[in-house]
Design a protein around this motif. Structure first.
Motif, PDB file in Angstrom:
ATOM      1  N   HIS A   1      -0.925   1.250  10.303  1.00  0.00           N
ATOM      2  CA  HIS A   1      -0.740  -0.160   9.963  1.00  0.00           C
ATOM      3  C   HIS A   1      -0.381  -0.927  11.229  1.00  0.00           C
ATOM      4  O   HIS A   1       0.583  -0.594  11.914  1.00  0.00           O
ATOM      5  CB  HIS A   1       0.374  -0.289   8.915  1.00  0.00           C
ATOM      6  N   LEU A   2      -1.173  -1.968  11.595  1.00  0.00           N
ATOM      7  CA  LEU A   2      -0.880  -2.843  12.728  1.00  0.00           C
ATOM      8  C   LEU A   2      -0.359  -4.163  12.169  1.00  0.00           C
ATOM      9  O   LEU A   2      -1.077  -4.888  11.478  1.00  0.00           O
ATOM     10  CB  LEU A   2      -2.124  -3.089  13.579  1.00  0.00           C
ATOM     11  N   ASP A   3       0.918  -4.454  12.458  1.00  0.00           N
ATOM     12  CA  ASP A   3       1.543  -5.673  11.954  1.00  0.00           C
ATOM     13  C   ASP A   3       1.216  -6.820  12.894  1.00  0.00           C
ATOM     14  O   ASP A   3       1.717  -6.885  14.010  1.00  0.00           O
ATOM     15  CB  ASP A   3       3.056  -5.452  11.864  1.00  0.00           C
ATOM     16  N   ASN A   4       0.357  -7.730  12.455  1.00  0.00           N
ATOM     17  CA  ASN A   4      -0.039  -8.874  13.270  1.00  0.00           C
ATOM     18  C   ASN A   4       0.690 -10.145  12.858  1.00  0.00           C
ATOM     19  O   ASN A   4       0.326 -11.242  13.290  1.00  0.00           O
ATOM     20  CB  ASN A   4      -1.544  -9.116  13.159  1.00  0.00           C
ATOM     21  N   THR A   5       1.715 -10.015  11.997  1.00  0.00           N
ATOM     22  CA  THR A   5       2.379 -11.213  11.486  1.00  0.00           C
ATOM     23  C   THR A   5       3.578 -11.617  12.325  1.00  0.00           C
ATOM     24  O   THR A   5       4.255 -12.574  11.994  1.00  0.00           O
ATOM     25  CB  THR A   5       2.835 -10.977  10.038  1.00  0.00           C
ATOM     26  N   ASP A   6       3.907 -10.872  13.429  1.00  0.00           N
ATOM     27  CA  ASP A   6       5.033 -11.262  14.264  1.00  0.00           C
ATOM     28  C   ASP A   6       4.727 -12.453  15.160  1.00  0.00           C
ATOM     29  O   ASP A   6       5.624 -13.049  15.731  1.00  0.00           O
ATOM     30  CB  ASP A   6       5.471 -10.076  15.153  1.00  0.00           C
ATOM     31  N   ALA A   7       3.449 -12.774  15.329  1.00  0.00           N
ATOM     32  CA  ALA A   7       3.089 -13.921  16.149  1.00  0.00           C
ATOM     33  C   ALA A   7       3.567 -15.195  15.459  1.00  0.00           C
ATOM     34  O   ALA A   7       3.570 -15.308  14.237  1.00  0.00           O
ATOM     35  CB  ALA A   7       1.584 -13.975  16.365  1.00  0.00           C
ATOM     36  N   VAL A   8       4.013 -16.191  16.261  1.00  0.00           N
ATOM     37  CA  VAL A   8       4.466 -17.466  15.705  1.00  0.00           C
ATOM     38  C   VAL A   8       3.253 -18.229  15.201  1.00  0.00           C
ATOM     39  O   VAL A   8       2.359 -18.575  15.971  1.00  0.00           O
ATOM     40  CB  VAL A   8       5.215 -18.283  16.765  1.00  0.00           C
ATOM     41  N   ALA A   9       3.185 -18.453  13.899  1.00  0.00           N
ATOM     42  CA  ALA A   9       2.025 -19.137  13.316  1.00  0.00           C
ATOM     43  C   ALA A   9       2.039 -20.620  13.651  1.00  0.00           C
ATOM     44  O   ALA A   9       0.994 -21.232  13.895  1.00  0.00           O
ATOM     45  CB  ALA A   9       2.007 -18.932  11.803  1.00  0.00           C
TER      46      ALA A   9
ATOM     47  N   LEU B   1       0.847  -1.187   0.000  1.00  0.00           N
ATOM     48  CA  LEU B   1       0.000   0.000   0.000  1.00  0.00           C
ATOM     49  C   LEU B   1       0.890   1.247   0.000  1.00  0.00           C
ATOM     50  O   LEU B   1       2.112   1.144   0.186  1.00  0.00           O
ATOM     51  CB  LEU B   1      -0.917  -0.021   1.218  1.00  0.00           C
ATOM     52  N   PRO B   2       0.326   2.448  -0.189  1.00  0.00           N
ATOM     53  CA  PRO B   2       1.154   3.660  -0.166  1.00  0.00           C
ATOM     54  C   PRO B   2       1.985   3.809   1.099  1.00  0.00           C
ATOM     55  O   PRO B   2       3.056   4.407   1.072  1.00  0.00           O
ATOM     56  CB  PRO B   2       0.117   4.783  -0.296  1.00  0.00           C
ATOM     57  N   GLY B   3       1.513   3.243   2.228  1.00  0.00           N
ATOM     58  CA  GLY B   3       2.256   3.348   3.482  1.00  0.00           C
ATOM     59  C   GLY B   3       3.258   2.235   3.689  1.00  0.00           C
ATOM     60  O   GLY B   3       3.959   2.212   4.700  1.00  0.00           O
ATOM     61  N   GLY B   4       3.341   1.248   2.787  1.00  0.00           N
ATOM     62  CA  GLY B   4       4.294   0.150   2.929  1.00  0.00           C
ATOM     63  C   GLY B   4       3.625  -1.193   2.727  1.00  0.00           C
ATOM     64  O   GLY B   4       2.414  -1.299   2.480  1.00  0.00           O
ATOM     65  N   ALA B   5       4.431  -2.264   2.867  1.00  0.00           N
ATOM     66  CA  ALA B   5       3.935  -3.620   2.654  1.00  0.00           C
ATOM     67  C   ALA B   5       3.082  -4.069   3.830  1.00  0.00           C
ATOM     68  O   ALA B   5       3.353  -3.733   4.984  1.00  0.00           O
ATOM     69  CB  ALA B   5       5.107  -4.573   2.455  1.00  0.00           C
ATOM     70  N   VAL B   6       2.023  -4.828   3.538  1.00  0.00           N
ATOM     71  CA  VAL B   6       1.154  -5.401   4.567  1.00  0.00           C
ATOM     72  C   VAL B   6       1.000  -6.884   4.286  1.00  0.00           C
ATOM     73  O   VAL B   6       1.037  -7.327   3.132  1.00  0.00           O
ATOM     74  CB  VAL B   6      -0.230  -4.721   4.596  1.00  0.00           C
ATOM     75  N   GLY B   7       0.853  -7.664   5.362  1.00  0.00           N
ATOM     76  CA  GLY B   7       0.711  -9.104   5.234  1.00  0.00           C
ATOM     77  C   GLY B   7      -0.668  -9.567   5.614  1.00  0.00           C
ATOM     78  O   GLY B   7      -1.484  -8.808   6.164  1.00  0.00           O
ATOM     79  N   ILE B   8      -0.947 -10.827   5.336  1.00  0.00           N
ATOM     80  CA  ILE B   8      -2.247 -11.417   5.685  1.00  0.00           C
ATOM     81  C   ILE B   8      -2.449 -11.338   7.197  1.00  0.00           C
ATOM     82  O   ILE B   8      -1.529 -11.595   7.976  1.00  0.00           O
ATOM     83  CB  ILE B   8      -2.324 -12.874   5.192  1.00  0.00           C
ATOM     84  N   ASN B   9      -3.669 -10.955   7.605  1.00  0.00           N
ATOM     85  CA  ASN B   9      -4.106 -10.793   9.004  1.00  0.00           C
ATOM     86  C   ASN B   9      -3.559  -9.527   9.658  1.00  0.00           C
ATOM     87  O   ASN B   9      -3.823  -9.275  10.832  1.00  0.00           O
ATOM     88  CB  ASN B   9      -3.763 -12.011   9.859  1.00  0.00           C
ATOM     89  N   ASP B  10      -2.767  -8.700   8.931  1.00  0.00           N
ATOM     90  CA  ASP B  10      -2.461  -7.362   9.441  1.00  0.00           C
ATOM     91  C   ASP B  10      -3.749  -6.532   9.453  1.00  0.00           C
ATOM     92  O   ASP B  10      -4.763  -6.927   8.857  1.00  0.00           O
ATOM     93  CB  ASP B  10      -1.435  -6.662   8.547  1.00  0.00           C
ATOM     94  N   SER B  11      -3.721  -5.382  10.143  1.00  0.00           N
ATOM     95  CA  SER B  11      -4.877  -4.479  10.183  1.00  0.00           C
ATOM     96  C   SER B  11      -4.459  -3.096   9.706  1.00  0.00           C
ATOM     97  O   SER B  11      -3.329  -2.668   9.936  1.00  0.00           O
ATOM     98  CB  SER B  11      -5.452  -4.373  11.602  1.00  0.00           C
ATOM     99  N   ILE B  12      -5.374  -2.403   9.021  1.00  0.00           N
ATOM    100  CA  ILE B  12      -5.183  -0.988   8.687  1.00  0.00           C
ATOM    101  C   ILE B  12      -6.332  -0.199   9.308  1.00  0.00           C
ATOM    102  O   ILE B  12      -7.486  -0.614   9.232  1.00  0.00           O
ATOM    103  CB  ILE B  12      -5.097  -0.755   7.162  1.00  0.00           C
ATOM    104  N   ILE B  13      -5.994   0.921   9.975  1.00  0.00           N
ATOM    105  CA  ILE B  13      -6.967   1.707  10.743  1.00  0.00           C
ATOM    106  C   ILE B  13      -6.880   3.158  10.285  1.00  0.00           C
ATOM    107  O   ILE B  13      -5.789   3.738  10.223  1.00  0.00           O
ATOM    108  CB  ILE B  13      -6.696   1.617  12.251  1.00  0.00           C
ATOM    109  N   TYR B  14      -8.048   3.778   9.979  1.00  0.00           N
ATOM    110  CA  TYR B  14      -8.077   5.181   9.569  1.00  0.00           C
ATOM    111  C   TYR B  14      -8.167   6.065  10.807  1.00  0.00           C
ATOM    112  O   TYR B  14      -9.096   5.938  11.618  1.00  0.00           O
ATOM    113  CB  TYR B  14      -9.269   5.455   8.656  1.00  0.00           C
ATOM    114  N   ASN B  15      -7.153   6.981  10.989  1.00  0.00           N
ATOM    115  CA  ASN B  15      -7.080   7.808  12.196  1.00  0.00           C
ATOM    116  C   ASN B  15      -7.706   9.183  12.043  1.00  0.00           C
ATOM    117  O   ASN B  15      -7.554  10.046  12.895  1.00  0.00           O
ATOM    118  CB  ASN B  15      -5.622   7.948  12.638  1.00  0.00           C
TER     119      ASN B  15
END
Length: 672
Positions: free
Chosen positions: A459-467, A439-453
């Motif tokens: 961008h909330l990166d939710n991919t750091d959790a061990v899958a 996206l214009p703000g950077g790369a996003v992964g599956i299950n990440d969240s984007i929030i309009y402020n």
């Protein structure tokens, strides 16, 4: 004898004051003299109607006021009713404020658990895991195990929890057991963190009385729905169609009552016009809409005619003259002699004047009622309605909307492969990424969240959790086969002090190793047995079954295992990117990237921000045990502004956690 009588009618008619006298010239047909015989008692039904209309108008005005006020109260309750209190007149509803607080508490619990898991995995070698008396990270125990491996057999096989004879040290077996315990604790902590984040709705997190962040997010969504319904109800109470009850109630809208007030105003105006007709309509003309009724002017003319007839009868002249005088001049409430309940023209003219006054008052009350209904529906936000401490339905609808939009509003999944954000967002809109992309703000992964402020996207990166670990998810228990690179060591029994490595597990017999000499027959089963360094005769690379462990440096206490040597490097590489965390109980200067659990049960203290920070530097602070309200933490700015101000930051809210990011020399540190 003087027959002159004066009638004055006062009101809001086009001619506010009109006067007729019995001496006015009646030749123009516009005004008539009063006196003589007549039927002015026919005005009585008019007065009854005017009184009834005034009563109905007063009742409608009160109902409109009460309904609008009740609607405003409902909207306020669903928006800001106190936390943990059921909204009045509902079975089990709570306000948006209640659910937002619950979601924040659950999110904090999940964050604390994840931080603890990270500490068990990555804390520096000699660091104590926060929240424990003397527990250390897996890295710590692995280092201890490496150091022990450099000594003789006692360091390899001596019993767990017993020091090596002649030293204050413990065996490799002891430290391996401790490392296993740490791994188990880390896995349990990771499972708890996962449960705090995603455990099923309406089910407590196993082993606790708490609920997951997913549960509270759902509850916040339910509260949002209730607040939206309340806003809709407030809107309905303000503007629902005339003569239709507000959906789900037996009430009517403020618009309905304002219309009714307008109708009452129209009726009052009609009443005033009717009163005018009853007072002044030309003699011989019926009152419009009242067949058989005539004006006071008509009856006064008839009375004049009667007076003239009386004067033509000589035998009754005296009586007739006296009776005519009585009809013309008798006091207002006096009964004309010789009648049961007849009154003078003066009586009826005064009644007509009173009727006109009532009509004017009713018109004023109707106007006031319409204005009050309009105020309760649309008076400006945050401004009390004049003469009251109440606020309009518009005010509470805006409050409900602000409560809803101040939280997160889930909009669904988003395909980021197109490279663009969702169109026309509103404050609090958030999406879950279903397809990864840039996206214009950077790369996003599956299950990440984007929030309009409100002005841009976070961008909330939710991919750091061990899958998963070795292809397993949930409460994972690893077996030797799940870990690559162990070779024959996968079957090594180190579960007891007597554990040994069979000759066949090395990949070749002692006789096949050159350079051992007499050491080939050495019994290393006892504490006294040793093998001299020069007796082995070949490098680690020549020994089969070691895998990546062949390159492991265990020659000193500083020996480490590289991420790739473990066999499932992805797990440890993932944990390695987590920030450091620690506990603070007194004044300290923070380090960039750290999370500090500030324990103020012993009293308040100061946390000083890092000096000369670079743009993007972050640091976090969290209340260790809900004691900040009594003993606050002062965050010293250390020369840089905080939110553009040369002032320190005071943290005095129990269970609060904040993150600060350094922006530039003008804004300094900002809470994000």
């Amino acid at each position: 004898m003087s027959d002159e009588v004066t009638i004055t009618v006062t009101g809001d008619s086009p001619e506010p004051t009109e006067t007729w006298t019995s001496s006015d010239d009646d030749s123009d047909g516009a005004k008539r003299p009063l006196g003589g015989y007549g039927h002015a008692e026919n005005l009585v039904p008019l007065f009854s109607k005017l009184i009834r209309w005034g009563d109905e108008l007063t009742a409608d005005m009160g109902t409109s006021h009460d309904d609008a006020a009740a609607s405003a109260t409902k909207a306020e309750h669903y928006a800001v009713y106190p936390q943990d209190s059921v909204i009045p007149d509902s079975a089990s509803d709570y306000s948006a404020l209640h659910w937002a607080a619950k979601a924040q508490t659950s999110g904090q619990a999940a964050s604390d658990s994840a931080d603890l898991a990270a500490a068990y995995a990555t804390l520096a070698e000699d660091g104590v895991v926060p929240g424990t008396a003397d527990d250390h990270s897996a890295l710590h125990w692995a280092s201890k195990a490496g150091a022990s491996a450099t000594t003789a057999e006692d360091y390899a096989t001596h019993a767990v929890d017993q020091t090596v004879p002649g030293t204050a040290d413990y065996s490799a077996l002891h430290w391996a057991s401790k490392a296993g315990d740490s791994q188990t604790a880390a896995a349990a902590s990771a499972t708890t963190a996962q449960n705090y984040a995603t455990h099923a709705l309406d089910q407590t997190v196993p082993g606790t009385a708490d609920y997951s962040a997913l549960h509270w997010a759902s509850k916040a969504g339910d509260s949002q729905t209730a607040a939206a319904a309340s806003a809709t109800t407030a809107q309905n109470y303000a503007t629902h169609a005339l003569d239709q009850t507000v959906p789900g109630t037996a009430d009517y809208s403020a618009l309905h009552w304002a219309s009714k007030a307008s109708d009452s105003q129209t009726a009052a105006a009609a009443s005033a016009a009717t009163a005018q007709d009853y007072a002044t309509r030309a003699a011989g003309s019926e009152i419009p809409g009242a067949p058989g009724d005539y004006s006071a002017l008509h009856w006064a003319a008839r009375a004049q005619t009667s007076e003239q007839a009386a004067s033509g009868s000589a035998s009754d002249a005296s009586d007739s003259a006296d009776l005519a005088a009585a009809y013309a001049t008798l006091a207002e409430d006096g009964v004309v002699p010789g009648t049961a309940d007849d009154h003078s023209a003066l009586h009826w003219s005064n009644k007509a004047a009173a009727s006109a006054a009532v009509a004017g008052s009713a018109e004023t009350e109707a106007a006031n009622s319409a204005e009050s209904a309009q105020h309760y529906a649309n008076y400006p936000e945050n401004t009390p309605i004049p003469g009251t401490s109440d606020y309009s339905a518009l005010h509470w609808a805006a409050k409900a909307q602000a409560t809803v939009l101040g939280g997160l509003i889930y909009q669904g999944a988003w395909d980021a492969s197109g490279g663009s954000y969702p169109a026309a967002p509103a404050l609090g809109h958030y999406y879950r990424i279903a397809v990864a992309g840039t996206l214009p703000g950077g790369a996003v992964g599956i299950n990440d969240s984007i929030i309009y402020n409100g002005s841009g996207w976070d961008h909330l990166d939710n991919t750091d959790a061990v899958a998963s670990v070795a292809g397993k998810v949930g409460a994972v228990t690893l077996v030797a086969a799940d870990v690559g690179g162990l070779g024959n060591a996968a079957t090594l029994d180190v579960g007891s002090a007597a554990g040994t490595v069979a000759a066949g597990d090395h990949g070749h017999s002692a006789a096949a190793i050159s350079g051992l000499g007499n050491a080939a027959t050495l019994d290393v089963g006892s504490a006294a047995g040793t093998v001299a360094a020069g007796d082995h005769g070949h490098s680690a690379a020549a020994i089969s079954g070691l895998g990546n462990a062949a390159a492991l440096d265990v020659g000193s206490a500083a020996g480490t295992v590289a991420a790739g040597d473990h066999g499932h490097a992805g797990v440890y590489q993932r944990l390695a990117i987590l920030d450091q965390a620690g506990q603070a109980t007194s004044d300290f200067t923070g380090v960039a990237g750290w999370t500090y659990f500030c324990k103020t049960s012993g009293g308040p203290f100061t946390a000083t921000l890092p000096a000369s920070p670079a743009g993007g530097t972050r640091i976090r602070f969290a209340d260790h045990a809900g004691t900040w309200a009594a003993n606050p933490v002062t965050v010293a700015r250390n020369g840089a502004p905080i939110h553009g101000l040369a002032e320190d930051l005071i943290l005095d809210v129990d269970n609060q956690s904040i993150e600060l990011c350094y922006v530039d020399g003008t804004q300094g540190w900002r809470i994000i």
